[in-house]
Design an enzyme around this catalytic site. Structure first.
Site, PDB file in Angstrom:
ATOM      1  N   CYS A  26       0.859  -1.178   0.000  1.00 33.47           N
ATOM      2  CA  CYS A  26       0.000   0.000   0.000  1.00 33.47           C
ATOM      3  C   CYS A  26       0.895   1.227   0.000  1.00 33.47           C
ATOM      4  O   CYS A  26       1.972   1.210  -0.577  1.00 33.47           O
ATOM      5  CB  CYS A  26      -0.956  -0.028   1.188  1.00 33.47           C
ATOM      6  SG  CYS A  26      -0.135  -0.154   2.792  1.00 33.47           S
ATOM      7  N   HIS A 574      15.531 -10.807  31.100  1.00 31.62           N
ATOM      8  CA  HIS A 574      14.503 -11.471  30.282  1.00 31.62           C
ATOM      9  C   HIS A 574      14.506 -12.959  30.630  1.00 31.62           C
ATOM     10  O   HIS A 574      15.412 -13.697  30.249  1.00 31.62           O
ATOM     11  CB  HIS A 574      14.799 -11.262  28.797  1.00 31.62           C
ATOM     12  CG  HIS A 574      13.663 -11.627  27.888  1.00 31.62           C
ATOM     13  ND1 HIS A 574      13.269 -12.914  27.657  1.00 31.62           N
ATOM     14  CD2 HIS A 574      12.845 -10.839  27.154  1.00 31.62           C
ATOM     15  CE1 HIS A 574      12.254 -12.922  26.809  1.00 31.62           C
ATOM     16  NE2 HIS A 574      11.970 -11.677  26.491  1.00 31.62           N
TER      17      HIS A 574
END
Length: 652
Positions: A26, A574
């Site tokens: 697009c 993490h």
């Protein structure tokens, strides 16, 4: 092949050519439909130079590039060797849920036409404006020729839609064009016109009331006007694609070239006039009536909702459903209110960016803001959203609020768009109706101006350069972050100056075995893209604070936490790899974002054995994410540690 290196990287990281089912683009995005999205390295793509971000929505894997996406698309298509769809593509094309299918189909059909739609709409709008101002008489040859340019695409819209729909449905595009051409064939258009001599009423007194002027071997053909129409041709080509696929299987190869389109057209065109066209028209009219009914109940509320949510719809790529309804309204009524309600939104976003541009001292942010502002003026806001406002949250929320308020104003004023025209400032002529420059027209212009001015003021007020951005103004590197990892903010300028005074020790936050970060299976961590540090294979189930500081980021799932030390170092912990997919299961948060913490304080508890039983690796990266403020980060890569032991030394 200007973007050959980027294109090769994209194709590789989405899983290779064999993983690509289809590719379109697009205004700013490459839109992949992948066979298996899990094969794509989303985190790598999000952090690669030349890519703004990655979105997954509507069954599409969207790689946001920017305004030069057509050039990147061409190179990606060349690198991947994308050509005709395979039989497997057709077989699997319906594997997504109905909503995703709808968005994928609508966006795939209208995206290729967006540029030319905007172009002829601008021509049509300026021609109307020049005629109203008396600069170009309506009976002049120049006016009529320019009007032909502006009207031609819309008059013959079914032909163009026939091509793009056939391409989307993997049918012969020229067969699709032929079906569309039959719907606007002048002789039939005139014969089916309302009020024609001999017309017979049908379904009188119902929503389906119509007339018939023609018959097909005794079967009545309901009079419908398919000029400018959208939905009937899409339905017709869809049915044609299924018939064509069947015919290709049963017709011998030697005569397939002409017999497949022969039988397809001979069956589908009459079927469209008899059944498909009327049903599709009634369905689209019903949807349009429903939307307009909601608008008529409260135009202001409709403007508030659509104006406020429009950018969210754009982010997820699902705004095409609204565009399809708007095009249907234009075809049926030669006017639409939906596109009017969202027109000021892009100016609110653009104004926010201008305010940030005027306020910031960060040269990198300025360099991003200038092209984003220019694009926004012309109606393309993705660079502003993804590159500037959305990462900072407050500016994006502010733009949505301004968009809602201006949308409500436009709804109150009753503004309408009378043609699908240009974007941004080029859309202004599209609001000139039969009444010329009436209040509804000026309301649009006022809403654009107000959205821009208020957005600029708000953007200037709420934006504050962080110390990281101030460092960036002096050509320091800015650390990129990924969605799966929190991004702690740096300390204040005083804290950073304090950090320069001495080295800093970061303690091990876990009991376990320290291992090299490069051995972690996640490539984002292993490549040090997030920063330097170590990893620990935990022996127990508790994460402790590695230093005195503040909890700057804490994921709702509890799988990751970011600590800003009192000296300004940002430490990311993490727990495990891909454990975000557990959605918080087996994790218990012991602190909250914004809490002050001390070294050795328990932060998170987790069930190590349960996580392993679910099939996840519990190796835990411990990283300094703002390594750009340090001269060096020193650590050992292999040793047993207890929480509180020295793990990382930061040299300032």
């Amino acid at each position: 092949m200007k973007y050959e290196v980027l294109a090769k990287d994209i194709v590789e990281k989405v899983g290779g050519r064999e993983n690509i089912r289809s590719l379109t683009h697009c205004v700013t995005r490459l839109r992949f439909v992948l066979k298996d999205e899990s094969k794509a390295d989303t985190e790598y793509l999000k952090n690669r130079d030349g890519i703004v971000t990655v979105m997954k929505s509507g069954g599409q894997y969207q790689v946001v590039i920017g305004n030069h996406v057509p050039d990147v698309y061409t190179d990606v298509a060349n690198v991947a060797g994308l050509g005709a769809a395979t039989e497997e593509d057709e077989t699997n094309s319906g594997s997504k849920n109905p909503f995703n299918n709808f968005i994928d189909i609508v966006s795939g059909i209208f995206q290729p036409l967006l540029g030319v739609l905007a172009a002829v709409g601008m021509i049509k709008g300026f021609n109307a404006m020049f005629s109203f101002l008396g600069w170009l008489p309506a009976d002049s040859g120049a006016y009529q020729i320019i009007a032909a340019i502006g009207d031609s695409l819309f008059y013959f819209f079914p032909i163009f839609i026939g091509y793009t729909a056939a391409t989307k449905f993997k049918a012969n595009p020229f067969t699709g064009m032929a079906i569309g051409a039959s719907l606007v064939y002048p002789t039939l258009v005139q014969a089916m016109a309302a009020g024609a001599k001999g017309a017979t009423p049908m379904f009188k007194g119902t929503f389906f009331e119509a007339s018939t002027n023609l018959d097909f071997f005794g079967l009545p053909v309901i009079s419908m006007n398919y000029v400018n129409s959208v939905i009937p041709i899409i339905f017709a080509v869809y049915v044609a694609s299924k018939l064509e696929k069947f015919l290709r299987k049963v017709i011998p190869d030697v005569v397939k070239t002409f017999l497949v389109p022969f039988f397809t057209l001979l069956i589908i065109v009459p079927l469209t006039f008899l059944v498909i066209g009327p049903i599709a028209t009634w369905a689209s009219n019903a949807v349009g009536a429903l939307v307009m009914g909601s608008y008529n109940i409260s135009p202001i509320l409709a403007g508030l909702l659509l104006g406020g949510l429009w950018q969210v719809l754009v982010i997820f790529g699902i705004h095409w459903g609204i565009v399809a309804i708007a095009l249907t309204n234009l075809a049926a009524n030669q006017q639409d209110v939906l596109l009017a309600l969202i027109t000021p939104v892009s100016f609110a976003q653009t104004g926010i960016v201008l305010g940030i541009l005027l306020k910031t001292k960060n040269q990198k942010l300025k360099s991003l803001s200038i092209p984003a502002f220019i694009s926004g003026i012309f109606g393309v806001t993705e660079p502003a959203i993804y590159g500037i406002t959305l990462p900072r949250k407050k500016p994006f929320i502010a733009s949505c609020i301004i968009g809602a308020l201006t949308g409500g104003f436009v709804g109150w004023a009753g503004s309408k768009i009378f043609m699908f025209g240009g974007l941004g400032i080029f859309s202004i002529p599209s609001f000139i109706g039969k009444n010329g420059f009436d209040f509804a027209f000026w309301a649009i212009v006022i809403s654009m101006a107000v959205a821009t001015v208020v957005g600029t003021i708000v953007g200037y007020i709420i934006h504050k350069d962080t110390p990281e951005e101030l460092a960036a103004a002096n050509n320091s590197a800015v650390t990129n972050t990924v969605v799966d990892s929190p991004a702690p903010s740096v300390g204040s300028e005083d804290q950073l100056l304090a950090a320069n005074a001495s080295d800093e020790i970061i303690a091990a936050p876990l009991n376990g075995q320290m291992v090299p970060l490069t051995g972690v299976s996640d490539p984002v961590f292993a490549s040090h893209a997030m920063g330097k540090g170590i990893a620990i294979i935990p022996d127990d189930n508790t994460v402790y604070s590695p230093a005195d500081g503040e909890v700057m980021s804490l994921f709702p799932t509890g799988h990751a936490i970011g600590i800003k030390t009192i000296n300004g170092a940002e430490v990311l912990i993490h727990i495990g790899v891909d454990t975000v997919k557990l959605e918080g299961k087996h994790f218990t948060k012991l602190v909250a974002q914004g809490d002050k913490v001390v070294k050795g304080q328990p932060l998170i508890q987790f069930d190590r054995e349960a996580i392993i039983a679910e099939g996840y690796d519990v190796v835990t990266p411990v990283i300094m994410t703002n390594t750009n403020v340090a001269k060096d980060v020193i650590y050992e890569e292999s040793k047993a540690v207890q929480h509180g032991d020295e793990a990382i030394t930061i040299i300032y």
